[in-house]
Design a protein around this motif. Structure first.
Motif, short mmCIF file in Angstrom:
data_model
loop_
_atom_site.label_atom_id
_atom_site.label_comp_id
_atom_site.label_asym_id
_atom_site.label_seq_id
_atom_site.Cartn_x
_atom_site.Cartn_y
_atom_site.Cartn_z
N ILE A 73 -34.57 74.05 87.05
CA ILE A 73 -35.04 75.41 87.38
C ILE A 73 -34.21 76.44 86.62
O ILE A 73 -34.73 77.40 86.06
CB ILE A 73 -34.99 75.64 88.92
CG1 ILE A 73 -36.02 74.76 89.62
CG2 ILE A 73 -35.24 77.12 89.26
CD1 ILE A 73 -35.86 74.67 91.12
N ALA A 76 -35.22 76.40 82.98
CA ALA A 76 -36.55 77.01 82.78
C ALA A 76 -36.46 78.54 82.79
O ALA A 76 -37.03 79.20 81.91
CB ALA A 76 -37.51 76.54 83.87
N THR A 77 -35.71 79.11 83.75
CA THR A 77 -35.63 80.57 83.83
C THR A 77 -34.85 81.15 82.64
O THR A 77 -35.23 82.16 82.07
CB THR A 77 -34.96 81.03 85.15
OG1 THR A 77 -33.84 80.21 85.39
CG2 THR A 77 -35.91 80.94 86.32
N ALA A 116 -39.05 75.87 78.39
CA ALA A 116 -39.36 76.36 79.74
C ALA A 116 -40.44 75.48 80.38
O ALA A 116 -40.31 75.08 81.55
CB ALA A 116 -39.83 77.82 79.68
N ALA A 117 -41.48 75.13 79.60
CA ALA A 117 -42.58 74.32 80.14
C ALA A 117 -42.08 72.92 80.53
O ALA A 117 -42.37 72.42 81.63
CB ALA A 117 -43.69 74.21 79.10
N SER A 119 -39.04 72.06 81.30
CA SER A 119 -38.13 72.15 82.45
C SER A 119 -38.88 72.35 83.76
O SER A 119 -38.47 71.82 84.79
CB SER A 119 -37.13 73.29 82.24
OG SER A 119 -36.42 73.07 81.05
N VAL A 120 -39.97 73.11 83.70
CA VAL A 120 -40.78 73.31 84.92
C VAL A 120 -41.37 71.98 85.37
O VAL A 120 -41.30 71.60 86.55
CB VAL A 120 -41.90 74.37 84.68
CG1 VAL A 120 -42.92 74.34 85.81
CG2 VAL A 120 -41.30 75.77 84.55
N ALA A 123 -38.60 69.88 86.80
CA ALA A 123 -38.18 70.34 88.13
C ALA A 123 -39.18 69.87 89.19
O ALA A 123 -38.79 69.34 90.24
CB ALA A 123 -38.08 71.87 88.15
N VAL A 124 -40.48 70.03 88.90
CA VAL A 124 -41.52 69.61 89.86
C VAL A 124 -41.44 68.10 90.10
O VAL A 124 -41.48 67.64 91.25
CB VAL A 124 -42.92 70.03 89.34
CG1 VAL A 124 -44.02 69.44 90.21
CG2 VAL A 124 -43.04 71.55 89.28
#
Lengths: 134, 400
Positions: A73, A76-77, A116-117, A119-120, A123-124
């Motif tokens: 997370i 990603a941010t 970012a994509a 990492s999202v 994370a999910v």
């Protein structure tokens, strides 16, 4: 090994951001010993690229799903924030035909967006696995 | 196990085979989508340049370098300057067939405040202008005041912001529409402001690449020809009657660019079609080989109760999923290369390059997706037919 794919992809993209912003997709070169406006944007991107690489390495080494999700997370941010450094947070040179506009900014946008994509998704995936373990 | 998920599970179980087929479909999508966008961008750039020049004829000094330099300024954005006597405009206006004339004065600034880059400054006469103001994207109150400028679309200066040239704060009061050409990198202002800039550069001891004042000289004259007159004849009359100038038809000036663009577009078209045909052949061959390899698998499925229709649907579903994966990957890869790096492509090709609008891009993406999907389905049709019609008993006995 399957679980590590996202970690390795994230690490490669972070290293690409840190190394690429200094080398093959660097901003405009300095002339007559004078740095142009985009130089500071390049420094900021390189610095954050290094931070992202350290976080990605930590994510690769840790086995705890919760820690992995938290790091993902954060990455990603931070990666999403990097997209806005060249041109928005820090000005680039005045002409859009210059290297910082034609090479540096698009390359940073593409690499950061992919990071970012990735990492999202990571994370999910980790949060789902964590939920199943509980 | 649900039958609907069977095609996907079959593909996931063979990741390398699936990956290779997805890669072929992705290459096909990149060739079709990327090729269409690149060709359309170049065509847009040329159309925009033709419209944007606005004039029928441009008059420049007679020396050979002036015409080349004008082309460089207009097409590649390489700053340049050349001059002729100001009285030439009056001589041109007197020629039969000339409806409107508008002079321009070219100045090349030394490095701007922020960056080591030369900027083309074009001084134009606001009263007679018909070539610049029609392309203003963001309007201003109509007249340019002291130290006010209009900027090309490729300059990052926003309307209302200032740009420091030779220590003088110049306020941007308008921005021009993008043309995908060298005109996007210029600054447009009045001869008075040009005068101020030259004076300021001399005071600061910075070498400005122009030695003559806009009071005495001009660089070019844009001409609109009266209706009913032949443009070539008017250009010929100017060349005959006015000494020391060359009248260039704007259409002939961009002919060389149009020819280069046409040959590049042609090459893109050939590559696009070659990749499409080659991919279709490889996909057909791959599905055909796979049909041979998987005969036993399908025979068993037939034995456990799958109908011929269901077997056919299984093959089509697998090829559909492969193509969908390839389409997604191809569109994503094209989007992250062709769109963000449009300016770089323009620089490398030296051709006007203006990306189509979002709706056109969506149309190209949909066309590419439909073409790849259709090619995939047709490629797998023969395999589906062979597998669903095979003699199950014989195939299973062969394996004993």
């Amino acid at each position: 090994m399957k679980e590590k794919i996202w970690d390795i992809t994230g690490l490669v993209l972070s290293l690409l951001l840190a190394v690429g912003s200094l080398t093959f997709f660097r901003a405009c070169d300095s002339e007559e010993g004078r740095h142009m406006a985009c130089h500071w944007a390049q420094n900021a991107v390189t610095l954050i690229g290094i931070v992202l690489a350290v976080q990605s390495l930590a994510k690769l080494l840790t086995r705890h799903k919760g820690v992995k999700a938290g790091l993902a997370i954060g990455i990603a941010t931070l990666a999403a924030a990097v997209i806005f450094i060249p041109g928005t947070a820090i000005n680039l040179c005045m002409m859009k035909t210059m290297r910082c506009h034609t090479v540096f900014r698009p390359a940073v946008t593409v690499v950061s967006s992919l990071l970012a994509a990735v990492s999202v998704i990571d994370a999910v995936t980790n949060l789902k696995r964590l939920g199943k373990e509980k | 196990m649900k039958l609907k998920t069977l095609p996907l599970k079959n593909l996931v179980k063979k990741p390398f085979r699936t990956g290779a087929l997805v890669l072929i479909a992705a290459l096909m999508t990149i060739a079709l989508f990327g090729g269409s966008v690149a060709s359309a961008s170049m065509k847009n750039g040329l159309d925009s340049l033709e419209k944007r020049l606005g004039a029928d004829i441009i008059v420049v000094p007679e020396d050979a370098e002036a015409k080349v330099e004008l082309e460089n300024i207009l097409l590649q954005g390489t700053p340049g300057y050349f001059y002729m006597d100001k009285s030439i405009e009056d001589k041109i206006s007197a020629i039969d067939g000339v409806e409107l004339t508008s002079p321009q004065y070219f100045l090349v600034s030394a490095n701007a405040e922020c960056c080591s880059v030369k900027v083309q400054i074009i001084g134009f006469d606001e009263e007679s202008d018909f070539a610049i103001k029609p392309w203003l994207k963001q309007c201003y109150d109509g007249t340019l005041g002291e130290n006010e400028i209009i900027v090309g679309s490729s300059l990052s200066t926003k309307v209302g912001h200032t740009l420091k040239l030779y220590g003088i704060e110049c306020k941007a009061v308008g921005k021009l529409d993008a043309t995908g050409t060298g005109l996007d990198t210029a600054i447009y202002t009045t001869p008075d402001t040009v005068h101020t800039l030259i004076k300021a550069s001399q005071e600061k001891g910075i070498g400005v690449l122009a030695k003559q004042s806009p009071d005495d000289v001009i660089s070019s004259v844009y001409i609109k020809v009266k209706d009913g007159y032949d443009i070539s004849e008017v250009a010929g009359a100017i060349n005959l009657q006015v000494d020391g100038v060359e009248a260039v038809r704007t259409r002939s000036m961009i002919t060389g660019t149009a020819d280069r663009l046409s040959s590049i577009s042609g090459s893109i078209g050939i590559i696009r079609n070659a990749v499409w045909i080659l991919s279709a052949v490889i996909l057909t061959a791959a599905f055909s080989v796979l049909a041979g390899v998987r005969r036993r698998e399908f025979a068993i499925m037939r034995t456990i109760g799958f109908s011929r229709k269901q077997l056919g649907a299984e093959v089509f579903s697998e090829s559909g999923i492969i193509c969908a994966g390839g389409i997604l990957a191809g569109i994503l890869l094209t989007s992250v290369t062709v769109f963000p790096f449009g300016n770089l492509i323009e620089q490398q090709t030296g051709l006007p390059y203006l990306s189509p609008n979002i709706f056109s891009n969506i149309r190209y993406a949909l066309f590419a997706a439909a073409a790849v999907l259709l090619t995939g389905v047709i490629s797998s049709a023969y395999s589906a037919y062979r597998l669903s019609r095979a003699d199950t008993g014989n195939i299973l006995r062969e394996g004993d």
